[in-house]
Design a protein around this motif. Sequence first.
Motif, PDB file in Angstrom:
ATOM      1  N   MET A  64     -25.019 -24.286  -7.705  1.00 43.10           N
ATOM      2  CA  MET A  64     -23.599 -24.779  -7.207  1.00 43.10           C
ATOM      3  C   MET A  64     -23.205 -26.141  -6.104  1.00 43.10           C
ATOM      4  O   MET A  64     -22.103 -26.229  -6.062  1.00 43.10           O
ATOM      5  CB  MET A  64     -22.934 -23.722  -6.418  1.00 43.10           C
ATOM      6  N   ILE A  65     -24.063 -26.060  -5.666  1.00 40.66           N
ATOM      7  CA  ILE A  65     -24.797 -27.549  -4.669  1.00 40.66           C
ATOM      8  C   ILE A  65     -25.124 -28.373  -5.482  1.00 40.66           C
ATOM      9  O   ILE A  65     -23.584 -29.665  -4.820  1.00 40.66           O
ATOM     10  CB  ILE A  65     -25.977 -27.358  -4.203  1.00 40.66           C
ATOM     11  N   VAL A  66     -25.213 -28.774  -6.679  1.00 36.56           N
ATOM     12  CA  VAL A  66     -24.951 -30.065  -7.285  1.00 36.56           C
ATOM     13  C   VAL A  66     -22.881 -29.678  -7.782  1.00 36.56           C
ATOM     14  O   VAL A  66     -22.352 -31.142  -7.514  1.00 36.56           O
ATOM     15  CB  VAL A  66     -25.929 -29.766  -8.716  1.00 36.56           C
ATOM     16  N   LEU A  67     -22.856 -28.922  -8.307  1.00 36.70           N
ATOM     17  CA  LEU A  67     -21.456 -29.615  -9.215  1.00 36.70           C
ATOM     18  C   LEU A  67     -20.222 -29.451  -7.331  1.00 36.70           C
ATOM     19  O   LEU A  67     -19.667 -30.402  -8.329  1.00 36.70           O
ATOM     20  CB  LEU A  67     -20.841 -27.687  -9.236  1.00 36.70           C
ATOM     21  N   GLY A  68     -21.276 -29.166  -6.414  1.00 41.77           N
ATOM     22  CA  GLY A  68     -20.222 -29.477  -5.236  1.00 41.77           C
ATOM     23  C   GLY A  68     -19.933 -30.497  -4.564  1.00 41.77           C
ATOM     24  O   GLY A  68     -19.405 -31.199  -4.431  1.00 41.77           O
ATOM     25  N   LEU A  69     -21.534 -31.533  -4.730  1.00 45.23           N
ATOM     26  CA  LEU A  69     -21.372 -32.502  -4.654  1.00 45.23           C
ATOM     27  C   LEU A  69     -21.009 -33.507  -5.888  1.00 45.23           C
ATOM     28  O   LEU A  69     -20.458 -34.779  -5.601  1.00 45.23           O
ATOM     29  CB  LEU A  69     -23.343 -33.045  -4.697  1.00 45.23           C
ATOM     30  N   ILE A  70     -20.757 -33.320  -7.248  1.00 48.72           N
ATOM     31  CA  ILE A  70     -20.094 -33.896  -7.867  1.00 48.72           C
ATOM     32  C   ILE A  70     -19.130 -34.152  -8.228  1.00 48.72           C
ATOM     33  O   ILE A  70     -18.138 -35.222  -8.135  1.00 48.72           O
ATOM     34  CB  ILE A  70     -20.731 -32.946 -10.057  1.00 48.72           C
ATOM     35  N   LEU A  71     -18.332 -33.383  -7.624  1.00 40.76           N
ATOM     36  CA  LEU A  71     -16.440 -33.063  -7.628  1.00 40.76           C
ATOM     37  C   LEU A  71     -16.396 -33.772  -5.823  1.00 40.76           C
ATOM     38  O   LEU A  71     -15.088 -34.116  -5.971  1.00 40.76           O
ATOM     39  CB  LEU A  71     -16.489 -31.252  -7.200  1.00 40.76           C
ATOM     40  N   LEU A  72     -17.695 -33.375  -5.021  1.00 39.36           N
ATOM     41  CA  LEU A  72     -17.121 -34.606  -3.740  1.00 39.36           C
ATOM     42  C   LEU A  72     -16.919 -36.480  -4.712  1.00 39.36           C
ATOM     43  O   LEU A  72     -16.354 -36.848  -4.113  1.00 39.36           O
ATOM     44  CB  LEU A  72     -18.219 -34.369  -2.186  1.00 39.36           C
TER      45      LEU A  72
ATOM     46  N   LEU B  54     -12.156 -29.222  -2.798  1.00 41.77           N
ATOM     47  CA  LEU B  54     -12.868 -28.100  -3.636  1.00 41.77           C
ATOM     48  C   LEU B  54     -14.672 -27.856  -3.414  1.00 41.77           C
ATOM     49  O   LEU B  54     -15.318 -27.294  -3.567  1.00 41.77           O
ATOM     50  CB  LEU B  54     -12.039 -27.912  -4.592  1.00 41.77           C
ATOM     51  N   GLY B  55     -14.989 -29.319  -3.274  1.00 46.47           N
ATOM     52  CA  GLY B  55     -16.149 -29.662  -2.903  1.00 46.47           C
ATOM     53  C   GLY B  55     -16.616 -29.557  -2.106  1.00 46.47           C
ATOM     54  O   GLY B  55     -18.157 -29.092  -2.220  1.00 46.47           O
ATOM     55  N   ILE B  56     -16.702 -29.456  -0.592  1.00 49.02           N
ATOM     56  CA  ILE B  56     -16.964 -29.313   0.087  1.00 49.02           C
ATOM     57  C   ILE B  56     -16.933 -27.492   0.329  1.00 49.02           C
ATOM     58  O   ILE B  56     -17.853 -26.982   0.509  1.00 49.02           O
ATOM     59  CB  ILE B  56     -15.721 -29.179   1.504  1.00 49.02           C
ATOM     60  N   ILE B  57     -16.474 -27.387  -0.851  1.00 52.76           N
ATOM     61  CA  ILE B  57     -15.937 -25.806  -0.676  1.00 52.76           C
ATOM     62  C   ILE B  57     -17.585 -25.052  -1.235  1.00 52.76           C
ATOM     63  O   ILE B  57     -18.314 -24.008  -0.835  1.00 52.76           O
ATOM     64  CB  ILE B  57     -15.065 -24.343  -1.134  1.00 52.76           C
ATOM     65  N   LEU B  58     -17.331 -25.133  -2.916  1.00 50.99           N
ATOM     66  CA  LEU B  58     -18.720 -24.810  -3.552  1.00 50.99           C
ATOM     67  C   LEU B  58     -19.731 -25.359  -2.478  1.00 50.99           C
ATOM     68  O   LEU B  58     -20.908 -24.816  -2.392  1.00 50.99           O
ATOM     69  CB  LEU B  58     -18.084 -26.399  -4.715  1.00 50.99           C
ATOM     70  N   LEU B  59     -20.287 -26.185  -1.734  1.00 49.34           N
ATOM     71  CA  LEU B  59     -20.841 -27.119  -1.329  1.00 49.34           C
ATOM     72  C   LEU B  59     -21.761 -25.546   0.145  1.00 49.34           C
ATOM     73  O   LEU B  59     -22.647 -25.540  -0.044  1.00 49.34           O
ATOM     74  CB  LEU B  59     -21.148 -28.341  -0.902  1.00 49.34           C
ATOM     75  N   VAL B  60     -20.162 -25.565   0.729  1.00 44.03           N
ATOM     76  CA  VAL B  60     -20.720 -24.245   1.666  1.00 44.03           C
ATOM     77  C   VAL B  60     -21.101 -23.664   0.949  1.00 44.03           C
ATOM     78  O   VAL B  60     -22.299 -22.365   1.694  1.00 44.03           O
ATOM     79  CB  VAL B  60     -19.230 -24.133   2.356  1.00 44.03           C
ATOM     80  N   ILE B  61     -20.321 -22.578  -0.362  1.00 43.89           N
ATOM     81  CA  ILE B  61     -21.324 -21.628  -0.750  1.00 43.89           C
ATOM     82  C   ILE B  61     -22.017 -21.984  -0.826  1.00 43.89           C
ATOM     83  O   ILE B  61     -22.986 -20.387  -1.508  1.00 43.89           O
ATOM     84  CB  ILE B  61     -19.365 -20.737  -1.599  1.00 43.89           C
ATOM     85  N   GLY B  62     -22.405 -22.462  -1.773  1.00 44.05           N
ATOM     86  CA  GLY B  62     -24.410 -22.823  -2.487  1.00 44.05           C
ATOM     87  C   GLY B  62     -25.232 -22.655  -1.279  1.00 44.05           C
ATOM     88  O   GLY B  62     -26.144 -22.222  -2.067  1.00 44.05           O
ATOM     89  N   ALA B  63     -24.424 -23.242  -0.497  1.00 48.35           N
ATOM     90  CA  ALA B  63     -25.864 -23.938   0.682  1.00 48.35           C
ATOM     91  C   ALA B  63     -25.784 -21.893   1.660  1.00 48.35           C
ATOM     92  O   ALA B  63     -26.792 -21.615   2.040  1.00 48.35           O
ATOM     93  CB  ALA B  63     -25.265 -24.244   1.841  1.00 48.35           C
ATOM     94  N   ILE B  64     -24.821 -20.773   1.562  1.00 50.60           N
ATOM     95  CA  ILE B  64     -25.419 -20.066   2.172  1.00 50.60           C
ATOM     96  C   ILE B  64     -25.782 -18.921   1.084  1.00 50.60           C
ATOM     97  O   ILE B  64     -26.346 -18.104   1.416  1.00 50.60           O
ATOM     98  CB  ILE B  64     -23.798 -19.304   2.202  1.00 50.60           C
TER      99      ILE B  64
END
Length: 51
Positions: free
Chosen positions: A1-9, A23-33
């Motif tokens: 999920m973190i990688v997908l967030g980075l790609i979307l960013l 959307l990328g920032i949201i996925l990064l935060v959820i992935g980190a949690i």
Amino acid sequence: MIVLGLILLLIGWLANLNWLWVLGIILLVIGAILWILGSTGRAVGGRRHWY
């Protein structure tokens, strides 16, 4: 999920699409949690291990 967030960013930044960037920032935060919860040994989503 973190990688997908980075790609979307990255895509959102290059294409100048703000909604994709958010959307990328949201996925990064959820992935980190989820990563933090998983590394502490806490069961995430009712499962302790994912195979």
